[in-house]
Motif scaffolding. Sequence first.
Motif, PDB file in Angstrom:
ATOM      1  N   LEU A   1     -13.086   4.681  13.721  1.00  0.00           N
ATOM      2  CA  LEU A   1     -12.504   5.403  14.838  1.00  0.00           C
ATOM      3  C   LEU A   1     -11.113   4.819  14.561  1.00  0.00           C
ATOM      4  O   LEU A   1     -10.520   5.147  14.925  1.00  0.00           O
ATOM      5  N   ALA A   2     -11.123   4.019  13.678  1.00  0.00           N
ATOM      6  CA  ALA A   2     -10.016   2.689  13.526  1.00  0.00           C
ATOM      7  C   ALA A   2      -9.918   2.167  12.314  1.00  0.00           C
ATOM      8  O   ALA A   2     -11.609   1.373  12.471  1.00  0.00           O
ATOM      9  N   CYS A   3      -9.769   1.554  11.030  1.00  0.00           N
ATOM     10  CA  CYS A   3      -9.656   0.697  10.833  1.00  0.00           C
ATOM     11  C   CYS A   3      -7.849   0.289  10.721  1.00  0.00           C
ATOM     12  O   CYS A   3      -6.971   0.558   9.394  1.00  0.00           O
ATOM     13  N   ASN A   4      -7.237  -0.579  11.427  1.00  0.00           N
ATOM     14  CA  ASN A   4      -6.244  -1.612  11.570  1.00  0.00           C
ATOM     15  C   ASN A   4      -5.893  -2.842  10.430  1.00  0.00           C
ATOM     16  O   ASN A   4      -7.351  -3.941  10.899  1.00  0.00           O
ATOM     17  N   GLU A   5      -4.970  -2.524   9.760  1.00  0.00           N
ATOM     18  CA  GLU A   5      -4.820  -3.799   9.123  1.00  0.00           C
ATOM     19  C   GLU A   5      -3.565  -4.350  10.155  1.00  0.00           C
ATOM     20  O   GLU A   5      -2.756  -4.105  10.061  1.00  0.00           O
ATOM     21  N   GLU A   6      -4.184  -5.925  10.737  1.00  0.00           N
ATOM     22  CA  GLU A   6      -3.451  -6.458  11.400  1.00  0.00           C
ATOM     23  C   GLU A   6      -2.588  -7.885  10.863  1.00  0.00           C
ATOM     24  O   GLU A   6      -3.632  -8.937  10.069  1.00  0.00           O
ATOM     25  N   ARG A   7      -1.034  -8.207  10.636  1.00  0.00           N
ATOM     26  CA  ARG A   7      -0.546  -9.561  10.416  1.00  0.00           C
ATOM     27  C   ARG A   7       0.370 -10.108  11.857  1.00  0.00           C
ATOM     28  O   ARG A   7       1.083  -9.517  12.190  1.00  0.00           O
ATOM     29  N   LEU A   8       0.034 -11.054  11.907  1.00  0.00           N
ATOM     30  CA  LEU A   8       0.638 -12.019  12.870  1.00  0.00           C
ATOM     31  C   LEU A   8       0.924 -13.297  12.816  1.00  0.00           C
ATOM     32  O   LEU A   8       0.347 -13.679  11.910  1.00  0.00           O
ATOM     33  N   ALA A   9       1.420 -12.922  13.133  1.00  0.00           N
ATOM     34  CA  ALA A   9       2.659 -14.322  12.627  1.00  0.00           C
ATOM     35  C   ALA A   9       1.989 -15.290  13.716  1.00  0.00           C
ATOM     36  O   ALA A   9       1.864 -15.168  14.579  1.00  0.00           O
ATOM     37  N   PRO A  10       2.998 -17.074  12.899  1.00  0.00           N
ATOM     38  CA  PRO A  10       2.137 -18.168  14.200  1.00  0.00           C
ATOM     39  C   PRO A  10       3.140 -17.794  15.327  1.00  0.00           C
ATOM     40  O   PRO A  10       4.000 -17.596  16.389  1.00  0.00           O
ATOM     41  N   GLY A  11       1.316 -17.912  16.240  1.00  0.00           N
ATOM     42  CA  GLY A  11       1.722 -17.864  18.288  1.00  0.00           C
ATOM     43  C   GLY A  11       1.940 -16.347  18.641  1.00  0.00           C
ATOM     44  O   GLY A  11       2.186 -16.327  20.096  1.00  0.00           O
TER      45      GLY A  11
ATOM     46  N   ASP B   1      -0.602 -22.028  12.405  1.00  0.00           N
ATOM     47  CA  ASP B   1       0.925 -22.624  12.059  1.00  0.00           C
ATOM     48  C   ASP B   1       0.754 -21.450  10.556  1.00  0.00           C
ATOM     49  O   ASP B   1       2.323 -21.814  10.398  1.00  0.00           O
ATOM     50  N   VAL B   2       0.215 -20.549  10.579  1.00  0.00           N
ATOM     51  CA  VAL B   2       0.376 -20.259   9.438  1.00  0.00           C
ATOM     52  C   VAL B   2       0.007 -18.286  10.117  1.00  0.00           C
ATOM     53  O   VAL B   2      -0.533 -18.415  10.244  1.00  0.00           O
ATOM     54  N   PRO B   3       0.218 -17.512   9.381  1.00  0.00           N
ATOM     55  CA  PRO B   3       0.373 -16.332   9.437  1.00  0.00           C
ATOM     56  C   PRO B   3      -0.931 -15.884   9.317  1.00  0.00           C
ATOM     57  O   PRO B   3      -1.795 -16.460   8.196  1.00  0.00           O
ATOM     58  N   LEU B   4      -1.709 -15.024  10.231  1.00  0.00           N
ATOM     59  CA  LEU B   4      -2.912 -14.480   9.852  1.00  0.00           C
ATOM     60  C   LEU B   4      -2.830 -12.707   9.716  1.00  0.00           C
ATOM     61  O   LEU B   4      -2.264 -12.080  10.051  1.00  0.00           O
ATOM     62  N   THR B   5      -3.477 -12.736   8.618  1.00  0.00           N
ATOM     63  CA  THR B   5      -4.227 -11.381   8.749  1.00  0.00           C
ATOM     64  C   THR B   5      -5.623 -11.040   8.890  1.00  0.00           C
ATOM     65  O   THR B   5      -6.915 -11.916   8.457  1.00  0.00           O
ATOM     66  N   PHE B   6      -5.460 -10.084   8.965  1.00  0.00           N
ATOM     67  CA  PHE B   6      -7.553  -9.597   9.645  1.00  0.00           C
ATOM     68  C   PHE B   6      -7.521  -7.775   9.466  1.00  0.00           C
ATOM     69  O   PHE B   6      -6.612  -7.133   9.468  1.00  0.00           O
ATOM     70  N   VAL B   7      -8.257  -7.657   8.832  1.00  0.00           N
ATOM     71  CA  VAL B   7      -9.069  -6.310   9.145  1.00  0.00           C
ATOM     72  C   VAL B   7     -10.296  -5.733  10.267  1.00  0.00           C
ATOM     73  O   VAL B   7     -10.761  -6.552  10.331  1.00  0.00           O
ATOM     74  N   GLN B   8      -9.678  -4.972  11.348  1.00  0.00           N
ATOM     75  CA  GLN B   8     -10.671  -4.387  12.363  1.00  0.00           C
ATOM     76  C   GLN B   8     -10.279  -3.429  13.262  1.00  0.00           C
ATOM     77  O   GLN B   8      -9.752  -2.350  12.359  1.00  0.00           O
ATOM     78  N   MET B   9     -12.295  -2.643  12.347  1.00  0.00           N
ATOM     79  CA  MET B   9     -12.991  -1.707  12.648  1.00  0.00           C
ATOM     80  C   MET B   9     -13.083  -1.053  13.801  1.00  0.00           C
ATOM     81  O   MET B   9     -13.976  -2.072  14.063  1.00  0.00           O
ATOM     82  N   TRP B  10     -13.443  -0.438  14.163  1.00  0.00           N
ATOM     83  CA  TRP B  10     -13.489   0.137  15.393  1.00  0.00           C
ATOM     84  C   TRP B  10     -14.442   1.452  15.624  1.00  0.00           C
ATOM     85  O   TRP B  10     -14.105   2.204  14.787  1.00  0.00           O
TER      86      TRP B  10
END
Length: 216
Positions: free
Chosen positions: A43-53, A110-119
């Motif tokens: 249903l979804a394949c999202n590339e996510e990037r989250l800054a610290p915090g 305290d560093v950027p986070l990258t993940f792939v989330q799949m639904w």
Amino acid sequence: MIRIQRAGDRYPGGDPGAGIETRHALSFGPYYDPDNLRFGALLACNEERLAPGAGFDEHPHSHTEIVTWVVEGELTHADTAGHTSVVRPGDLQHLSSAGGVRHVERNDGDVPLTFVQMWLAPLTPDGEPSYEVVRGVEDAYALPAAGAVLRVERLGPGDSATVPPADFTYVHVVRGGVTLGTEELGPGDAARLTAETLEVTATTATELLTWTMRTP
């Protein structure tokens, strides 16, 4: 049938002002394409990037199998079923939302986070929520609830692997590059295959996520 989706063709989402950058492979939120609603159980394949915090505040899910692959950084998870964890690169997180659950996902590092989330859509609805983190996935993760298997391929330059035949196969390049048939794929590129058997050959050190799914 083979359909290639380039990284640059993904729909941008998230909230960049809040440190959340998302790239959607399938219709999601305000982005609606009737020809791109789902692929097999996916249903979804999202590339996510989250800054610290940065992160996603508590929000609900139901009747969805949510699988998360951390690429860089650390993902902090908490849900209303009482589960808390920190998910790191090479770890796989699986939340079965079943009849309903709420959760929070954040980058508390305290560093950027990258993940792939799949639904993925479950074969049957309802049930009780469940959660697990598999540390250091090396090969395959079966998801019987959705009739699907996720394979993690790590290839060196020149290494090859066969994409197994299935009703639906989804190949996502996490990092590196491969040749798939006559196509060159790079980071963020994806291929959708139906009833095809192809070989992938790495052009550099590569990490792939490959879903094989059966028709419900």
